[in-house]
Scaffold this active site. Structure first.
Site, short mmCIF file in Angstrom:
data_model
loop_
_atom_site.label_atom_id
_atom_site.label_comp_id
_atom_site.label_asym_id
_atom_site.label_seq_id
_atom_site.Cartn_x
_atom_site.Cartn_y
_atom_site.Cartn_z
N LYS A 78 123.71 131.08 132.45
CA LYS A 78 123.97 130.85 133.87
C LYS A 78 123.30 129.55 134.35
O LYS A 78 123.85 128.85 135.22
CB LYS A 78 123.49 132.04 134.69
CG LYS A 78 124.33 133.30 134.51
CD LYS A 78 125.77 133.07 134.91
CE LYS A 78 126.57 134.37 134.95
NZ LYS A 78 127.99 134.15 135.31
N TYR B 79 121.58 135.48 128.86
CA TYR B 79 122.35 135.48 130.11
C TYR B 79 121.79 134.45 131.08
O TYR B 79 122.53 133.64 131.66
CB TYR B 79 122.32 136.87 130.71
CG TYR B 79 123.03 136.98 132.05
CD1 TYR B 79 124.42 137.01 132.10
CD2 TYR B 79 122.31 137.07 133.24
CE1 TYR B 79 125.08 137.12 133.32
CE2 TYR B 79 122.97 137.19 134.46
CZ TYR B 79 124.34 137.21 134.50
OH TYR B 79 125.00 137.30 135.70
#
Length: 265
Positions: free
Chosen positions: A159, A155
């Site tokens: 990002k 994640y």
């Protein structure tokens, strides 16, 4: 000079918000509706209640943003309904905690697909339309992409990649298209208790921030509205931090040293 009230009026503009049925995405969609925009939202499941604002409703299109054909369908629905796409808010994303040493490659693929590849594919899908009349792409990224993110490696990496994608597309697609990332910090949504515990836990986490509280989706939505408006007409290819000042450096508490008295002059 652009008058503030006029600049924030989104009448006649079409906005797509991915993941716009709940949480932050819903609040962003409602904010644009309140400002007069035609709003198209997408998610895999329809919202329990219509997403509305000022007596107007968003158009819902069922779509998995990891599927390029379904992304194209959302854009087509927006153009068919309004004839244009002015703003894309790549909001859909997220990931459950995972142990980096044992998490499966399949899990990592899915997280990267949702949080990085989907926004890129959606941006490509609106490119030609926006190059005609101009447009703004706003990528909702996270503080997890700007610092270490234990139990969330895929994640955080996705990002971080979204920030780089923002900078790259701004240079490739400008000046017709502005591309902006919002680096969102810890906010209180309906799922906040899953991550931070009860109200006491949420308050304790908030005290680690410079503003001493967690944020709200409405506060993030206001920045999204600004970024999409002519007030931000010279803003592109950058990451705007919307995180309450960020977390205090942990070494300050770890050191347990009282602040020194100011030196005498």
């Amino acid at each position: 000079m652009v008058e503030t009230n006029d600049a924030l009026d989104m009448s006649g503009r079409t906005v797509i918000v991915t993941g716009g049925t709940k949480g932050l995405g819903r609040v962003i969609a409602e904010r644009f509706l309140e400002q007069g925009a035609d709003v198209v939202i997408c998610a895999r499941s329809a919202p329990e209640d219509p997403v509305s604002g000022e007596g107007r409703e968003a158009l819902f299109v069922a779509a998995d943003v990891r599927d390029p054909e379904q992304i194209a369908g959302v854009v087509s629905a927006a153009v068919d309904a309004t004839g244009r796409v002015d703003v894309l808010v790549n909001n859909a994303g997220g990931a459950p905690p995972s142990v980096s040493a044992t998490v499966s490659p399949r899990f990592n693929d899915k997280i990267a697909a949702l949080n990085l590849i989907a926004p890129m594919t959606f941006a490509q899908a609106v490119h030609d339309q926006m190059q005609q009349d101009g447009g703004v792409i706003i990528n909702i990224t996270s503080v997890s992409g700007t610092r270490a993110n234990p139990q969330g490696a895929a994640y955080g990496a996705a990002k971080a990649g979204l920030i780089n994608l923002t900078e790259t597309l701004a240079h490739e697609w400008g000046p017709k298209i502005r591309v902006i990332a919002l680096v969102v910090g810890m906010i209180v949504t309906e799922q906040a208790h899953l991550f931070y515990g009860d109200e006491e836990g949420i308050a304790a986490v908030g005290r680690t921030l410079a503003l001493k509280r967690m944020g709200t989706p409405a506060e993030v939505a206001d920045v999204v509205l600004f970024a999409a408006s002519p007030l931000a007409r010279w803003v592109s290819g950058c990451a705007i931090a919307v995180h309450g000042g960020g977390e205090s450096p942990s070494y300050i508490d770890a050191a347990k040293v009282a602040p020194s008295a100011p030196a005498e002059s």
